[in-house]
Design a protein around this motif. Sequence first.
Motif, PDB file in Angstrom:
ATOM      1  N   VAL A 241      -6.304   5.975   5.367  1.00 32.66           N
ATOM      2  CA  VAL A 241      -6.327   6.100   3.902  1.00 32.66           C
ATOM      3  C   VAL A 241      -7.312   5.129   3.247  1.00 32.66           C
ATOM      4  O   VAL A 241      -8.136   5.561   2.431  1.00 32.66           O
ATOM      5  CB  VAL A 241      -4.907   5.978   3.312  1.00 32.66           C
ATOM      6  CG1 VAL A 241      -4.944   5.947   1.787  1.00 32.66           C
ATOM      7  CG2 VAL A 241      -4.035   7.134   3.804  1.00 32.66           C
TER       8      VAL A 241
ATOM      9  N   ILE B 103       0.338  12.632   4.593  1.00 31.51           N
ATOM     10  CA  ILE B 103      -0.817  12.998   5.422  1.00 31.51           C
ATOM     11  C   ILE B 103      -0.367  14.052   6.418  1.00 31.51           C
ATOM     12  O   ILE B 103       0.640  13.882   7.097  1.00 31.51           O
ATOM     13  CB  ILE B 103      -1.351  11.770   6.185  1.00 31.51           C
ATOM     14  CG1 ILE B 103      -1.786  10.682   5.202  1.00 31.51           C
ATOM     15  CG2 ILE B 103      -2.490  12.168   7.112  1.00 31.51           C
ATOM     16  CD1 ILE B 103      -2.079   9.357   5.870  1.00 31.51           C
TER      17      ILE B 103
ATOM     18  N   LEU C  31      -7.636  15.511   8.841  1.00 29.61           N
ATOM     19  CA  LEU C  31      -6.457  15.157   8.060  1.00 29.61           C
ATOM     20  C   LEU C  31      -6.459  15.903   6.738  1.00 29.61           C
ATOM     21  O   LEU C  31      -7.512  16.089   6.121  1.00 29.61           O
ATOM     22  CB  LEU C  31      -6.438  13.652   7.777  1.00 29.61           C
ATOM     23  CG  LEU C  31      -6.546  12.723   8.977  1.00 29.61           C
ATOM     24  CD1 LEU C  31      -6.713  11.285   8.517  1.00 29.61           C
ATOM     25  CD2 LEU C  31      -5.344  12.868   9.877  1.00 29.61           C
TER      26      LEU C  31
ATOM     27  N   ILE D  29      -5.065  15.502   3.075  1.00 29.41           N
ATOM     28  CA  ILE D  29      -4.517  14.509   2.151  1.00 29.41           C
ATOM     29  C   ILE D  29      -4.757  15.012   0.729  1.00 29.41           C
ATOM     30  O   ILE D  29      -5.902  15.327   0.374  1.00 29.41           O
ATOM     31  CB  ILE D  29      -5.174  13.130   2.335  1.00 29.41           C
ATOM     32  CG1 ILE D  29      -5.016  12.644   3.775  1.00 29.41           C
ATOM     33  CG2 ILE D  29      -4.593  12.124   1.354  1.00 29.41           C
ATOM     34  CD1 ILE D  29      -5.746  11.368   4.077  1.00 29.41           C
TER      35      ILE D  29
END
Length: 100
Positions: free
Chosen positions: A22, A39, A59, A61
Amino acid sequence: MNNTIFDDVFRTMIEKMPYLAVPLINEVFHTSYPADVPIVQLRNEHQQENGESITDSCLKIGGKLYHIECQSTDDTTMAIRMIEYDFSIAVEIVFLRKIC
């Protein structure tokens, strides 16, 4: 492409502790996700005509997809490989949307 231990550590870190990505994503993509943002880890193995390819991370997000690769050696083919990986990811997502 031969991986170094650093490449393997990065891939393992993202797989086992994705929240550590992050701050990196916030810095690189100029976002401001909180540390506890949900996530979703997407598959990092994709079948291609010439064999399987494995990305370091994919990922989801905040409704966006982030594909991050770690390369600790000088490799002039990295940009091409990332395009190939991103294409595989996109094809898979489109396919999954059609069957769901």
